[in-house]
Each structure stands twice: as structure tokens, then as C-alpha cells.
Write a protein that holds these residues in place. Sequence first.
Motif, PDB file in Angstrom:
ATOM      1  N   THR A 174      -7.077   8.642  -3.561  1.00  0.00           N
ATOM      2  CA  THR A 174      -6.269   7.509  -3.106  1.00  0.00           C
ATOM      3  C   THR A 174      -5.039   8.047  -2.388  1.00  0.00           C
ATOM      4  O   THR A 174      -4.126   8.588  -3.013  1.00  0.00           O
ATOM      5  N   ALA A 175      -5.028   7.888  -1.055  1.00  0.00           N
ATOM      6  CA  ALA A 175      -3.909   8.397  -0.251  1.00  0.00           C
ATOM      7  C   ALA A 175      -2.726   7.441  -0.277  1.00  0.00           C
ATOM      8  O   ALA A 175      -1.570   7.868  -0.281  1.00  0.00           O
ATOM      9  N   LEU A 176      -3.016   6.137  -0.275  1.00  0.00           N
ATOM     10  CA  LEU A 176      -1.966   5.112  -0.371  1.00  0.00           C
ATOM     11  C   LEU A 176      -2.323   4.159  -1.494  1.00  0.00           C
ATOM     12  O   LEU A 176      -3.475   3.741  -1.617  1.00  0.00           O
ATOM     13  N   ASP A 177      -1.323   3.802  -2.269  1.00  0.00           N
ATOM     14  CA  ASP A 177      -1.574   3.001  -3.469  1.00  0.00           C
ATOM     15  C   ASP A 177      -0.621   1.808  -3.517  1.00  0.00           C
ATOM     16  O   ASP A 177       0.417   1.839  -4.175  1.00  0.00           O
ATOM     17  N   GLY A 178      -0.944   0.766  -2.727  1.00  0.00           N
ATOM     18  CA  GLY A 178      -0.141  -0.460  -2.766  1.00  0.00           C
ATOM     19  C   GLY A 178       1.200  -0.338  -2.062  1.00  0.00           C
ATOM     20  O   GLY A 178       2.249  -0.629  -2.635  1.00  0.00           O
ATOM     21  N   VAL A 179       1.180   0.089  -0.792  1.00  0.00           N
ATOM     22  CA  VAL A 179       2.432   0.279  -0.045  1.00  0.00           C
ATOM     23  C   VAL A 179       2.928  -1.047   0.514  1.00  0.00           C
ATOM     24  O   VAL A 179       2.202  -1.751   1.221  1.00  0.00           O
ATOM     25  N   GLY A 224       1.735   8.450  -2.355  1.00  0.00           N
ATOM     26  CA  GLY A 224       1.104   7.230  -1.858  1.00  0.00           C
ATOM     27  C   GLY A 224       1.756   5.931  -2.288  1.00  0.00           C
ATOM     28  O   GLY A 224       1.214   4.860  -2.023  1.00  0.00           O
ATOM     29  N   ARG A 225       2.931   6.016  -2.928  1.00  0.00           N
ATOM     30  CA  ARG A 225       3.623   4.795  -3.356  1.00  0.00           C
ATOM     31  C   ARG A 225       5.071   4.837  -2.894  1.00  0.00           C
ATOM     32  O   ARG A 225       5.721   5.888  -2.987  1.00  0.00           O
TER      33      ARG A 225
END
Length: 302
Positions: A17-22, A205-206
Motif C-alpha cells: 500500500t503506497a498511499l493509505d487514505g490521503v 503513505g499517510r
Amino acid sequence: MAVVQTKNITKRFGAFTALDGVNMELNEGEIYGFIGPNGAGKSTTIRILLGMLKASAGEAQIFGKDVWKDAVEIHKRLAYVPGDVNLWPNLTGGEVIDLFVKLQGGTKNSRREELIERFDLDPSKKCRTYSKGNRQKVALIAAFASEADLYILDEPTSGLDPLMENVFQQCVNEVKAEGKTVLLSSHILSEVEKLCDRVGIIRQGRIIETGTLDELRHLTRTKLVIETKQPVPNIHEFAGIHGISGENRRWSFQVDTEKLDDVMKYISSYGITKLESAPPTLEDLFMRHYEGNDPSGGRRNG
């Protein structure tokens, strides 16, 4: 009005997971600093905004349009400068600048000539002869010569010398004065501190912290060097003091900003003869978030 808005953007590459809820919001006429170390997710976020990558989940809009479905329309009003510029080797720098400006619907203008002079670029040379810094100049000139409403700059001063960095900073302030919006991704914290109205810090990622520099500075520590008439007892045990060094009547340490008043009242009772104070910097804040492996992302109350 929000020029850029993302809601819970997630991007997965297989099991990673590179981005997690940006979540991010850029308002018209502001410079937003997007900071974090390599691998934190800055470039992945930017590629999604540019329509180069499709998010696994969440929504992203620029000018109220979907970044994936309406990418062509969005790019008519957007200028992008990457941190590593690749150019056509057989075209001259001037030809590349003209091509980029034309792709956005612009024409040769006096702004182009002015920028070529300010960035000290020889536009007659073939791109294959350019250094990294000169390739960067070509991209910056093309971006600032265009009539964009949004500038997405991803490590834009990579390879530039300090003099050219100053020219870049002047150009950013000029487009801001025209009411344009800038997303500046950088690991040069002094650059972000000079230019940006608001800052977002991304980690693993956050986005772990966002706000104006003044809003974020309550999380940083003020550096103090103090000399007193009398020795200060138990200074090592005083709440809010960190990184203390020195002895007897001369001390150097950092103080949590919210404890500064209490610390100064305590020390002043021993007679202050010398006081040096350095205000908290963005770098202090950044390092606080990245020291250790705090699973909360380095959040603090206060």
C-alpha cells in the motif's frame, strides 16, 4: 474555492500500500508544501493528480474535475515540473520550451525571453548537451512561461545552484501574486518554509500533519542557551526540557513551546545574565515526526 481536493486516496501495488487514505485540499492562490522523505508517497500522489496513475480507491479532483476521467481538460490549465527532467536530445532547449508552451495553447511571448535570461539558459544548445541543472531550467521556464492556473512542482530545484534557486523562488511568488495555485513537493525544508502558506507532511503513505507553519509550530521546540548568576538546581528534571547540555550556570537545551513560560519563570529566579533563543523551524517539526518508529505517525497532543 478548492483547486485540488483528494478524499481518502489509496493506491496499492500488489500487496504493498503506497498511499493509505490521503486527504488534501489546495485553495486558490495558495502555495502548499508537500513534504516527506523519499518513498513516503509524494510522487505517487502527484502521479494520481496528473492522471498518470489510477487510484485504487478514493476521489481526486482538480478544478472540480475528476483527475482520471478529465485529465486532458485539466492539463490545459496545469503546469508540471518533475524532479528529473528528460528532454528530446536532438531538440534545442528553446524548441522544447516552445513545444511545451504550444501544447498548452500558448504562443511565444516576452515572458519566455525574460525567463530564459533570468535562469541564465542558452536556448540554442541541443538538450543532449545540457547538465541536469540546465534540463531543470528548461522545464521551469516552460512552466512559468505558460498561462497555467495550477503549478505542480515535484522536487523542482533538483540540480539547481543557490542563485537559480532564488530565481525559482521569485517566480513562485510572482505566480502566487497573480492568484495562481502551487503544489510544491520538496525535501528542502528551508525552501518550503520560505514559500509555503500551508504544509502537509506525508509519512508511509499517510498525511500525518497539515496546517499553516504557525499552526504546526506549537509542536516544535525552541532552542535556548542560558547563563545565570546562580546555579540552577534540578534543571534536568524539569518537564518540557530536552537535549540538555552544560553545567553549573551555563546551559543549552530545547524546550517544548507549551512549557516555555514555566521554564523561563523557573530559570529567571536564578538571575539570567545571558539568553539566546532560536525559533522553532519546519525542520524541527519534520524531525520530530520522523524520529523513532511511532506507529501513531508521531502525533502529539497539544
